[in-house]
Scaffold this motif. Structure first.
Motif, PDB file in Angstrom:
ATOM      1  N   ALA A 256       6.880  39.555  -6.695  1.00 16.16           N
ATOM      2  CA  ALA A 256       6.439  38.157  -6.649  1.00 16.16           C
ATOM      3  C   ALA A 256       7.538  37.202  -6.174  1.00 16.16           C
ATOM      4  O   ALA A 256       7.281  36.015  -5.969  1.00 16.16           O
ATOM      5  N   LEU A 257       8.748  37.718  -5.984  1.00 20.62           N
ATOM      6  CA  LEU A 257       9.889  36.875  -5.637  1.00 20.62           C
ATOM      7  C   LEU A 257      10.133  36.861  -4.129  1.00 20.62           C
ATOM      8  O   LEU A 257       9.678  37.759  -3.415  1.00 20.62           O
ATOM      9  N   PRO A 258      10.855  35.846  -3.624  1.00 20.16           N
ATOM     10  CA  PRO A 258      11.210  35.796  -2.201  1.00 20.16           C
ATOM     11  C   PRO A 258      12.049  37.006  -1.795  1.00 20.16           C
ATOM     12  O   PRO A 258      12.746  37.610  -2.625  1.00 20.16           O
ATOM     13  N   TYR A 259      12.005  37.333  -0.504  1.00 22.67           N
ATOM     14  CA  TYR A 259      12.713  38.511   0.012  1.00 22.67           C
ATOM     15  C   TYR A 259      14.194  38.484  -0.342  1.00 22.67           C
ATOM     16  O   TYR A 259      14.757  39.486  -0.799  1.00 22.67           O
ATOM     17  N   GLU A 260      14.841  37.334  -0.115  1.00 22.24           N
ATOM     18  CA  GLU A 260      16.280  37.239  -0.345  1.00 22.24           C
ATOM     19  C   GLU A 260      16.629  37.463  -1.821  1.00 22.24           C
ATOM     20  O   GLU A 260      17.646  38.077  -2.141  1.00 22.24           O
ATOM     21  N   THR A 261      15.786  36.949  -2.707  1.00 26.03           N
ATOM     22  CA  THR A 261      16.021  37.134  -4.144  1.00 26.03           C
ATOM     23  C   THR A 261      15.865  38.606  -4.519  1.00 26.03           C
ATOM     24  O   THR A 261      16.670  39.156  -5.282  1.00 26.03           O
ATOM     25  N   ARG A 262      14.837  39.238  -3.977  1.00 29.28           N
ATOM     26  CA  ARG A 262      14.628  40.653  -4.256  1.00 29.28           C
ATOM     27  C   ARG A 262      15.809  41.477  -3.743  1.00 29.28           C
ATOM     28  O   ARG A 262      16.299  42.388  -4.425  1.00 29.28           O
ATOM     29  N   GLN A 263      16.233  41.156  -2.551  1.00 33.81           N
ATOM     30  CA  GLN A 263      17.363  41.886  -1.967  1.00 33.81           C
ATOM     31  C   GLN A 263      18.613  41.746  -2.835  1.00 33.81           C
ATOM     32  O   GLN A 263      19.301  42.743  -3.119  1.00 33.81           O
TER      33      GLN A 263
END
Length: 210
Positions: free
Chosen positions: A175-182
């Motif tokens: 559910a999180l933005p790509y950059e946060t997940r990364q």
């Protein structure tokens, strides 16, 4: 007798059996450093006909240290260094502890190579640690050099483990933005001790296929 009482009795007998086996194993080592009689778990309770007396076996401090050491080994395996530090920490004399450690090693109750292999397999399975992290954990137990190398040489490929760790973290952050997940996946892999190059490659592949 209740089932709870029966279970407690079984646990007590089990502990007593373990301690008796450990005692038999250490007593089966003669003053020449050789094991007199078989020392496998199946034969630990057999009598040892040619047992030789330990010259310090009757020393009161030695008996106290041995009892404490056997209780520790009955609870779980230890490396030689780890057990030595614990005994010294309980203020047993250094010369007594060193003599006891040597005797435990001779009786195979302390075997750093076996300990290292078991430790690595358990930590790899339970905590999904990288080789470098496992090496640090072994060093904390006083195990380094060829023994650590041999134990670490038996574990599986780093990529597969890192991918499994990253995949699990990715699933919990969809559910999180790509950059946060990364960032969170890379942070998780770093805590497990995986090298940065491998971590970036794994993270990119996991996110691209998620």
């Amino acid at each position: 007798m209740s089932r709870a009482d029966d279970a407690t009795g079984q646990d007590a007998r089990s502990t007593a059996d373990v301690l008796a086996a450990l005692q038999q194993a250490i007593d089966s080592v003669g003053t020449d450093g050789q094991i007199h009689g078989a020392h496998s778990s199946a034969s630990l309770t057999e009598s040892v006909a040619d047992e030789q007396p330990d010259p310090i076996a009757d020393d009161a401090e030695y008996k106290r240290a041995k009892k404490r050491a056997l209780n520790m080994l009955a609870a779980r395996d230890h490396s030689s260094s780890e057990l030595r530090e614990k005994l010294l920490g309980r203020e047993h004399p250094e010369d007594i502890v060193d003599a006891l450690i040597e005797r435990l090693q001779s009786s195979k109750l302390l075997d750093d190579a076996n300990f290292a292999r078991s430790f690595v397999r358990a930590k790899r399975e339970q905590r999904k640690l990288s080789q470098s992290a496992l090496r640090r954990e072994l060093k904390k137990k006083g195990i380094d050099g060829p023994i650590a190398d041999d134990a670490l040489g038996e574990i599986d490929d780093e990529w597969d483990l890192a991918y499994a760790v990253a995949e699990k973290k990715a699933a919990s952050t969809r559910a999180l933005p790509y950059e946060t997940r990364q960032r969170r996946i890379l942070s998780m892999l770093a805590r497990r001790g995986f090298p940065s190059g491998l971590s970036f490659a794994v993270t990119r592949q996991v996110l691209d296929t998620d």
